[in-house]
Design a protein around this motif. Structure first.
Motif, PDB file in Angstrom:
ATOM      1  N   CYS A  25       0.929  -1.054  -0.122  1.00  0.00           N
ATOM      2  CA  CYS A  25       0.015  -0.190   0.055  1.00  0.00           C
ATOM      3  C   CYS A  25       0.751   1.234  -0.004  1.00  0.00           C
ATOM      4  CB  CYS A  25      -1.017  -0.126   1.330  1.00  0.00           C
ATOM      5  SG  CYS A  25      -2.242  -1.396   1.197  1.00  0.00           S
ATOM      6  N   TRP A  26       2.091   1.365   0.566  1.00  0.00           N
ATOM      7  CA  TRP A  26       2.979   2.192   0.573  1.00  0.00           C
ATOM      8  C   TRP A  26       3.958   2.410  -0.369  1.00  0.00           C
ATOM      9  CZ3 TRP A  26       3.490   6.610   3.213  1.00  0.00           C
ATOM     10  CH2 TRP A  26       2.612   6.846   4.423  1.00  0.00           C
ATOM     11  N   ASP A  27       4.247   1.196  -0.913  1.00  0.00           N
ATOM     12  CA  ASP A  27       5.367   1.064  -2.129  1.00  0.00           C
ATOM     13  C   ASP A  27       5.054   1.741  -3.290  1.00  0.00           C
ATOM     14  OD1 ASP A  27       7.976  -0.047  -2.316  1.00  0.00           O
ATOM     15  OD2 ASP A  27       7.219  -1.458  -3.972  1.00  0.00           O
ATOM     16  N   GLN A  28       6.023   2.415  -3.927  1.00  0.00           N
ATOM     17  CA  GLN A  28       5.788   3.056  -5.156  1.00  0.00           C
ATOM     18  C   GLN A  28       6.864   2.944  -6.237  1.00  0.00           C
ATOM     19  OE1 GLN A  28       6.122   7.205  -3.443  1.00  0.00           O
ATOM     20  NE2 GLN A  28       3.759   7.223  -3.069  1.00  0.00           N
ATOM     21  N   THR A  29       6.616   3.108  -7.406  1.00  0.00           N
ATOM     22  CA  THR A  29       7.750   2.897  -8.406  1.00  0.00           C
ATOM     23  C   THR A  29       8.823   4.186  -8.309  1.00  0.00           C
ATOM     24  OG1 THR A  29       8.186   3.086 -10.696  1.00  0.00           O
ATOM     25  CG2 THR A  29       6.446   4.170 -10.218  1.00  0.00           C
ATOM     26  N   ASN A  30       9.886   3.973  -8.784  1.00  0.00           N
ATOM     27  CA  ASN A  30      10.887   5.028  -8.532  1.00  0.00           C
ATOM     28  C   ASN A  30      11.172   5.724 -10.102  1.00  0.00           C
ATOM     29  OD1 ASN A  30      12.115   2.987  -9.688  1.00  0.00           O
ATOM     30  ND2 ASN A  30      14.260   3.806  -8.776  1.00  0.00           N
ATOM     31  N   LYS A  31      10.219   5.229 -11.010  1.00  0.00           N
ATOM     32  CA  LYS A  31      10.658   6.039 -12.252  1.00  0.00           C
ATOM     33  C   LYS A  31      10.463   7.018 -12.649  1.00  0.00           C
ATOM     34  CE  LYS A  31      11.218   4.099 -16.768  1.00  0.00           C
ATOM     35  NZ  LYS A  31      10.778   5.203 -17.686  1.00  0.00           N
ATOM     36  N   PRO A  32       9.675   8.188 -11.957  1.00  0.00           N
ATOM     37  CA  PRO A  32       9.666   9.407 -12.346  1.00  0.00           C
ATOM     38  C   PRO A  32      10.999  10.131 -11.806  1.00  0.00           C
ATOM     39  CG  PRO A  32       7.649   8.809 -11.177  1.00  0.00           C
ATOM     40  CD  PRO A  32       8.469   7.525 -11.160  1.00  0.00           C
ATOM     41  N   TYR A  60      13.534   0.686 -10.886  1.00  0.00           N
ATOM     42  CA  TYR A  60      14.557   1.054 -11.743  1.00  0.00           C
ATOM     43  C   TYR A  60      16.012   1.479 -11.363  1.00  0.00           C
ATOM     44  CZ  TYR A  60      10.558   0.383 -15.333  1.00  0.00           C
ATOM     45  OH  TYR A  60       9.695   0.257 -16.120  1.00  0.00           O
ATOM     46  N   ASN A  61      16.865   0.908 -11.818  1.00  0.00           N
ATOM     47  CA  ASN A  61      18.274   1.721 -11.708  1.00  0.00           C
ATOM     48  C   ASN A  61      18.748   2.288 -12.966  1.00  0.00           C
ATOM     49  OD1 ASN A  61      18.673   0.232  -9.408  1.00  0.00           O
ATOM     50  ND2 ASN A  61      20.010  -1.537 -10.263  1.00  0.00           N
ATOM     51  N   ILE A  62      19.766   3.485 -12.582  1.00  0.00           N
ATOM     52  CA  ILE A  62      20.265   4.076 -13.822  1.00  0.00           C
ATOM     53  C   ILE A  62      21.850   4.121 -13.535  1.00  0.00           C
ATOM     54  CG2 ILE A  62      19.539   6.317 -12.701  1.00  0.00           C
ATOM     55  CD1 ILE A  62      19.528   7.612 -15.463  1.00  0.00           C
TER      56      ILE A  62
END
Length: 387
Positions: A25-32, A60-62
């Protein structure tokens, strides 16, 4: 496109929520956050590689690279933050508030401020200046599973001479930290009416015996293992959460205990797991099939870097601080697999991390910019035989 200044960069990164949590419920993507950094690095002339982290919730990693050749410098850190308690914040966690020489906001010191510093250092850097490559790594899920760093260490072939993980250390070089593992102990009892206790198997009572054995193990670890480099010199065993039962008039049929074990450098996971198993072996034999141990998150190894390494001596000289050890875990052991010289070193204080009203002190910024500039000069521009 115009590259933003430090405050604008920090503000833009903090505005993009990138919470990591074991709770879906808390977890989010880091893509932005990854996309924003990719655009900035691309504008600065870096080659940019974005990778989806396997078995993650859209994380994602960069890896950004400027220059060519072997060796060089890797600046690394994580894009995610911990969840937050809005009631504890005196300002919007996702909007920078500048007050009393501090930048307030979620992730300012842990650790989006480090990337804002990198942007400013690189804005006048040309690929023609470099004799060795400069890498910047941005990872996912450091605050939970460290999945991003684990994946990167297994999938990459880069071999920088030096790696710096920009966690908040108040610009003190960290060369040692403890490992971390977490496990859930589950007791499967048999529920029943409290007036007939013999008709059930009380999971809480069994867990009581297990806890007694673990407390004995905790004392033995403290007696037999110590490292004076740490302020908490012994390995630690923590009872973090316990759940069991549903009613006072029922025999408890199910109980869970979550534990956290932080090992000193040199202690192996296999040893720790053996000791955990042995500590309650007699209880498990008494209650066959009713006790299980499960890993909550993959373990993070301990970390140690030679204090006489060039990067340690150089960073001590630049910062004016002697190297030290810390009790918390970082991505350093995974990054160290790629680079023989690895330190944890960045602006901000760990005492602010994971806290309401997290902030990055302004007086850390100019010092960080100066030190990063000199690191790039030493490891990417000036040929240094010591690396």
């Amino acid at each position: 496109m115009k590259l933003p200044n430090f405050e604008q960069s920090l503000s833009a990164l903090v505005e993009l929520s990138s919470i990591s949590s074991t709770n879906a419920c808390w977890d989010q993507t880091n893509k932005p956050v990854i996309d924003l950094l990719a655009n900035w690095f691309d504008y600065l002339g870096f080659s940019v590689d974005i990778s989806l982290v396997p078995d993650s919730r859209n994380k994602y990693n960069i890896l950004a690279k400027l220059g060519s050749g072997e060796g060089g410098l890797l600046l690394a850190g994580h894009s995610d933050t911990v969840p937050y308690d809005e009631s504890g914040w005196l300002s919007d966690p996702f909007s920078i508030k500048q007050k009393d020489g501090r930048f307030y906001g979620l992730g300012t010191c842990d650790m989006k401020g480090f990337f804002a510093c990198i942007m400013q250092v690189c804005r006048n850097l040309s690929v023609t200046d470099l004799t060795k490559p400069l890498y910047v790594l941005v990872t996912a899920d450091e605050e939970t599973s460290m999945a991003g760093a684990r994946f990167f260490s297994k999938s990459q072939t880069i071999r920088p001479d030096v790696a710096v993980i920009g966690e908040p250390t108040e610009l003190t070089p960290v060369i040692m930290h403890k490992g971390h593992m977490s496990h859930r102990i589950t007791v499967l009892g048999k529920s029943g009416h409290s007036s007939q206790p013999a008709g059930g198997v009380n999971a809480i009572e069994i867990m009581h015996h297990i806890i007694s054995k673990l407390l004995k193990l905790k004392r033995q670890l403290a007696l037999n293992y110590s490292n004076q480099a740490f302020d908490v010199q012994e390995p630690t065993l923590n009872f973090g959460a316990i759940r069991g039962g549903d009613s006072p008039n029922r025999v408890c049929g199910h109980c869970e205990l979550d534990i956290d074990l932080r090992a000193l450098p040199g202690m192996k996971d296999e040893e720790l797991l053996y000791w955990l198993s042995e500590s309650s072996k007699d209880i498990a034999n008494q209650y066959v099939g009713r006790i299980k141990f499960d890993e909550i998150d993959p373990s993070a190894p301990s970390f140690e870097q030679n204090k006489d390494s060039d990067v340690v001596l150089f960073t001590e000289k630049l910062s004016g601080h002697n190297c030290c050890a810390v009790n918390y875990a970082t991505e350093a052991p995974f990054i160290q697999k790629l680079s023989g010289q690895t330190i944890v070193f960045g602006p901000g204080s760990i005492s602010q991390a994971h806290q309401p009203n997290e902030f990055l002190a302004e007086d850390q910024i100019s010092k960080t910019l100066n030190i990063l500039t000199q690191m790039i000069q030493r490891y990417c521009i000036t040929i240094n035989d010591k690396t």
